[in-house]
Design a protein around this motif. Structure first.
Motif, PDB file in Angstrom:
ATOM      1  N   ASN A 168       0.840  -1.188   0.000  1.00  0.00           N
ATOM      2  CA  ASN A 168       0.000   0.000   0.000  1.00  0.00           C
ATOM      3  C   ASN A 168       0.882   1.248   0.000  1.00  0.00           C
ATOM      4  OD1 ASN A 168      -1.798   2.058   0.466  1.00  0.00           O
ATOM      5  ND2 ASN A 168      -2.889   1.002   2.097  1.00  0.00           N
ATOM      6  N   MET A 169       0.556   2.187  -0.857  1.00  0.00           N
ATOM      7  CA  MET A 169       1.365   3.400  -1.007  1.00  0.00           C
ATOM      8  C   MET A 169       1.353   4.255   0.256  1.00  0.00           C
ATOM      9  SD  MET A 169       3.115   5.011  -3.271  1.00  0.00           S
ATOM     10  CE  MET A 169       3.496   6.550  -4.030  1.00  0.00           C
ATOM     11  N   ILE A 197       8.766  16.497  -0.207  1.00  0.00           N
ATOM     12  CA  ILE A 197       8.624  15.335  -1.086  1.00  0.00           C
ATOM     13  C   ILE A 197       7.435  14.478  -0.666  1.00  0.00           C
ATOM     14  CG2 ILE A 197       9.751  13.208  -1.829  1.00  0.00           C
ATOM     15  CD1 ILE A 197      12.322  14.766  -2.009  1.00  0.00           C
ATOM     16  N   VAL A 198       7.189  14.359   0.621  1.00  0.00           N
ATOM     17  CA  VAL A 198       6.032  13.584   1.073  1.00  0.00           C
ATOM     18  C   VAL A 198       4.738  14.276   0.642  1.00  0.00           C
ATOM     19  CG1 VAL A 198       4.806  12.804   3.125  1.00  0.00           C
ATOM     20  CG2 VAL A 198       7.250  12.434   2.930  1.00  0.00           C
ATOM     21  N   VAL A 199       4.685  15.592   0.728  1.00  0.00           N
ATOM     22  CA  VAL A 199       3.507  16.320   0.241  1.00  0.00           C
ATOM     23  C   VAL A 199       3.354  16.116  -1.263  1.00  0.00           C
ATOM     24  CG1 VAL A 199       2.563  18.641  -0.117  1.00  0.00           C
ATOM     25  CG2 VAL A 199       3.491  18.002   2.102  1.00  0.00           C
ATOM     26  N   PHE A 235       0.122  14.514  -3.217  1.00  0.00           N
ATOM     27  CA  PHE A 235      -0.565  15.126  -4.348  1.00  0.00           C
ATOM     28  C   PHE A 235      -0.649  14.163  -5.526  1.00  0.00           C
ATOM     29  CE2 PHE A 235       0.555  19.599  -2.792  1.00  0.00           C
ATOM     30  CZ  PHE A 235      -0.695  19.743  -2.218  1.00  0.00           C
ATOM     31  N   VAL A 236       0.384  13.393  -5.768  1.00  0.00           N
ATOM     32  CA  VAL A 236       0.359  12.413  -6.852  1.00  0.00           C
ATOM     33  C   VAL A 236      -0.695  11.354  -6.569  1.00  0.00           C
ATOM     34  CG1 VAL A 236       1.686  10.577  -7.962  1.00  0.00           C
ATOM     35  CG2 VAL A 236       2.730  12.802  -7.592  1.00  0.00           C
ATOM     36  N   ILE A 237      -0.797  10.900  -5.326  1.00  0.00           N
ATOM     37  CA  ILE A 237      -1.822   9.920  -4.975  1.00  0.00           C
ATOM     38  C   ILE A 237      -3.211  10.516  -5.190  1.00  0.00           C
ATOM     39  CG2 ILE A 237      -2.833   8.641  -3.044  1.00  0.00           C
ATOM     40  CD1 ILE A 237       0.026   8.317  -1.970  1.00  0.00           C
ATOM     41  N   ASN A 275      -7.106   9.717  -8.689  1.00  0.00           N
ATOM     42  CA  ASN A 275      -8.562   9.689  -8.777  1.00  0.00           C
ATOM     43  C   ASN A 275      -9.120   8.336  -8.326  1.00  0.00           C
ATOM     44  OD1 ASN A 275     -11.063  10.655  -9.210  1.00  0.00           O
ATOM     45  ND2 ASN A 275     -10.974  10.590 -11.447  1.00  0.00           N
ATOM     46  N   MET A 276      -9.095   8.120  -7.022  1.00  0.00           N
ATOM     47  CA  MET A 276      -9.550   6.851  -6.469  1.00  0.00           C
ATOM     48  C   MET A 276     -11.069   6.733  -6.541  1.00  0.00           C
ATOM     49  SD  MET A 276      -6.977   6.710  -3.214  1.00  0.00           S
ATOM     50  CE  MET A 276      -7.774   5.306  -2.498  1.00  0.00           C
ATOM     51  N   THR A 277     -11.555   5.512  -6.726  1.00  0.00           N
ATOM     52  CA  THR A 277     -12.981   5.260  -6.773  1.00  0.00           C
ATOM     53  C   THR A 277     -13.522   5.075  -5.359  1.00  0.00           C
ATOM     54  OG1 THR A 277     -12.658   2.882  -6.961  1.00  0.00           O
ATOM     55  CG2 THR A 277     -12.738   4.151  -9.020  1.00  0.00           C
TER      56      THR A 277
END
Length: 178
Positions: free
Chosen positions: A24-25, A63-65, A69-71, A75-77
């Motif tokens: 998990n990311m 970098i964590v922020v 933002f990339v996560i 666009n998670m369902t």
């Protein structure tokens, strides 16, 4: 001070291994923050407080922020969100919390302990010297890091768009068949 160094190094190694082995990311991101903080404690024990501050500000902050933002761009369902809620159990965050508590205890020991830092071994480094070093002989490395981060953002965006297209196509086929 040596014991603090070795404990922080062990926490850094353990949390970095956990970053690599998590599926998990978000879990990997929690361990990555702990790893960055542990490396900052290592820098601090080696007499480089400026590098420790840069480690926390740049890596554990910026970098964590950026990764968050990339996560968010992926666009998670609703199913993904529900699965994330199920993963927010104490078994998930207790590991990073324990490792962070160890680092906090070490930092409190360093700052409040009876053994102050050896002031004659410390050399003050100002921001101008760091800037001259980064944009002098290490200019190519700084530019390559920036390009690598931008490639990661573009790749994550592209993967997120592809997932959205596949889901949209699947929903169209399902509605056409019904």
């Amino acid at each position: 001070m040596e014991l603090t160094f070795y404990i922080a190094a062990a926490v850094a190694i353990l949390s970095t291994i956990m970053v690599i082995t998590r599926y998990n990311m978000i879990h990997a991101l929690l361990y990555l923050v702990v790893s960055f903080m542990a490396v900052a404690v290592v820098f601090f024990t080696l007499g480089a407080p400026f590098m420790a501050a840069l480690e926390i500000i740049i890596y554990a902050g910026a970098i964590v922020v950026l990764i968050i933002f990339v996560i968010m761009m992926l666009n998670m369902t609703k199913e993904d969100v529900q699965r994330e809620k199920e993963w927010l159990k104490p078994s998930v965050w207790v590991g990073p919390a324990l490792l962070s508590a160890v680092l906090l205890a070490e930092l409190a020991y360093i700052l409040l302990g009876a053994n102050p830092l050896q002031t004659e071994a410390l050399v003050a480094v100002d921001a101008k010297l760091v800037g001259l070093a980064l944009f002098g002989p290490y200019l190519l490395g700084v530019q390559l890091c920036g390009i690598l981060l931008m490639a990661g953002i573009v790749g994550a965006y592209h993967l997120g768009r592809q997932k959205k297209k596949v889901v949209h196509r699947f929903l169209q086929e399902r509605s056409a068949a019904a």
